[in-house]
Enzyme design. Structure first.
Site, PDB file in Angstrom:
ATOM      1  N   CYS A  40      -0.787   0.003 -14.275  1.00 48.99           N
ATOM      2  CA  CYS A  40      -0.523   0.990 -13.223  1.00 48.99           C
ATOM      3  C   CYS A  40       0.962   1.245 -12.998  1.00 48.99           C
ATOM      4  O   CYS A  40       1.342   2.311 -12.525  1.00 48.99           O
ATOM      5  CB  CYS A  40      -1.118   0.530 -11.894  1.00 48.99           C
ATOM      6  SG  CYS A  40      -2.831   0.038 -11.992  1.00 48.99           S
ATOM      7  N   HIS A  52     -10.698   2.006 -11.336  1.00 52.73           N
ATOM      8  CA  HIS A  52     -10.370   2.898 -12.456  1.00 52.73           C
ATOM      9  C   HIS A  52     -10.976   2.376 -13.759  1.00 52.73           C
ATOM     10  O   HIS A  52     -11.273   1.177 -13.883  1.00 52.73           O
ATOM     11  CB  HIS A  52      -8.842   2.941 -12.657  1.00 52.73           C
ATOM     12  CG  HIS A  52      -8.095   3.723 -11.624  1.00 52.73           C
ATOM     13  ND1 HIS A  52      -6.953   3.245 -11.011  1.00 52.73           N
ATOM     14  CD2 HIS A  52      -8.298   4.976 -11.119  1.00 52.73           C
ATOM     15  CE1 HIS A  52      -6.494   4.160 -10.167  1.00 52.73           C
ATOM     16  NE2 HIS A  52      -7.282   5.213 -10.217  1.00 52.73           N
TER      17      HIS A  52
HETATM   18  N1  GLY Z   1      -3.928   1.303  -4.239  1.00 52.13           N
HETATM   19  C1  GLY Z   1      -4.054   1.885  -5.502  1.00 52.13           C
HETATM   20  C2  GLY Z   1      -4.863   3.119  -5.439  1.00 52.13           C
HETATM   21  O1  GLY Z   1      -5.798   3.129  -4.676  1.00 52.13           O
HETATM   22  O2  GLY Z   1      -4.611   4.085  -6.101  1.00 52.13           O
END
Ligand code: GLY
Length: 278
Positions: A271, A184
């Site tokens: 996250c 990300h």
């Molecule tokens: N394991 C985090 C994701 O791939 O969104």
């Protein structure tokens, strides 16, 4: 100062009462770690065994760090069938004016959004990313009135265009932002001070953020760029002590938390919460 009696006095007391009960609260929405975490999505990491009990203890310590920074933690219920659901950040972009409920890029994660929408429905007007758009909150870095959105494998051009259409009326600008070799945008870059970004130059370039001072992660700590700014402090992974030292040398209040188990699931400190003022 003496409060006048009669109607005026009542009005003054009511105004004071109302200002107390409408005081702004910093809310952190989190979610209990799913018992299925070991079956999480992985894009750039090999699968390794995850100690679920340890992951839950670490998540509690993370929530405690949020409380120590003034957040009221609202934990959503565990989703036993949604392995990645502790990573609530990916399900919503929350601004003062509106919350955008995402459509995660990983099909396995689409079942995470409904309960986040329900949690936010009393706090914000909701907008939604619709098919064929995809967008993960981990790709959205808000810097003032600009939202940089990573053009990752999870967030597509249609999702980014829908986000722009939802937010332009509120005076925000959305910038599609290329990155490479990481999951990300916020794996690669986050804000760590009023005027400074922390980034991994192997995954994104400083020149993509004009006007910002930057500091690079320590070369031995590729995953150190994911820091969670809460007020004037940052929560940062204990696995990246060299970068934490560099941040402290810049005068930044760094709160290190051990996230070893969610790190194996390719999740970082940003996250695991959605932070908003309520
Ligand atoms: N394991 C985090 C994701 O791939 O969104």
């Amino acid at each position: 100062m003496e409060i006048a009696g009669g109607v005026v006095g009542l009005q003054v007391r009511w105004a004071r009462f109302r200002s107390r009960v409408t005081a702004i609260t910093r809310v952190a929405i989190t979610r209990a770690v799913s018992r299925a975490l070991g079956h999480c999505e992985l894009s750039h990491l090999p699968r390794r065994p995850i100690d679920l009990a340890l992951a839950r203890r670490q998540h509690e310590a993370y929530e405690q760090a949020l409380r120590e920074l003034g957040c009221e933690v609202r934990q959503l219920a565990e989703q036993p069938d949604q392995p990645d659901s502790v990573f609530v950040e990916d399900t919503a972009i929350v601004l003062d004016e509106v919350a955008v409920i995402t459509r995660p890029g990983a099909v396995s994660r689409r079942g995470e959004v409904a309960s986040m929408a329900e949690a936010l429905s009393g706090l914000r007007e909701l907008a939604r990313i619709e098919a064929p758009g995809t967008l993960d909150g981990g790709d959205v870095l808000r810097l003032g009135r600009v939202l940089y959105v990573g053009t990752s494998a999870r967030s597509n051009a249609e999702g980014i265009a829908q986000l722009a259409r939802a937010l332009t009326p509120f005076g925000y600008r959305v910038e599609a932002t290329p990155l490479h070799d990481c999951l990300h945008l916020k794996s690669a870059v986050t804000q760590v001070a009023e005027d400074r970004l922390l980034l991994n130059p192997a995954w994104i370039e400083a020149r993509q953020f004009p006007g910002w001072k930057t500091v690079a992660v320590d070369p031995a700590e590729a995953h150190a760029a994911n820091a969670l700014r809460v007020g004037s402090a940052v929560i940062h992974p204990a696995s990246c002590p060299r970068t934490a030292r560099a941040l402290r040398e810049l005068g930044i209040d760094v709160r290190s938390v051990d996230m070893s188990e969610t790190e194996k699931a390719e999740g970082g400190v940003t996250c695991c919460s959605v932070i908003l003022e309520a």
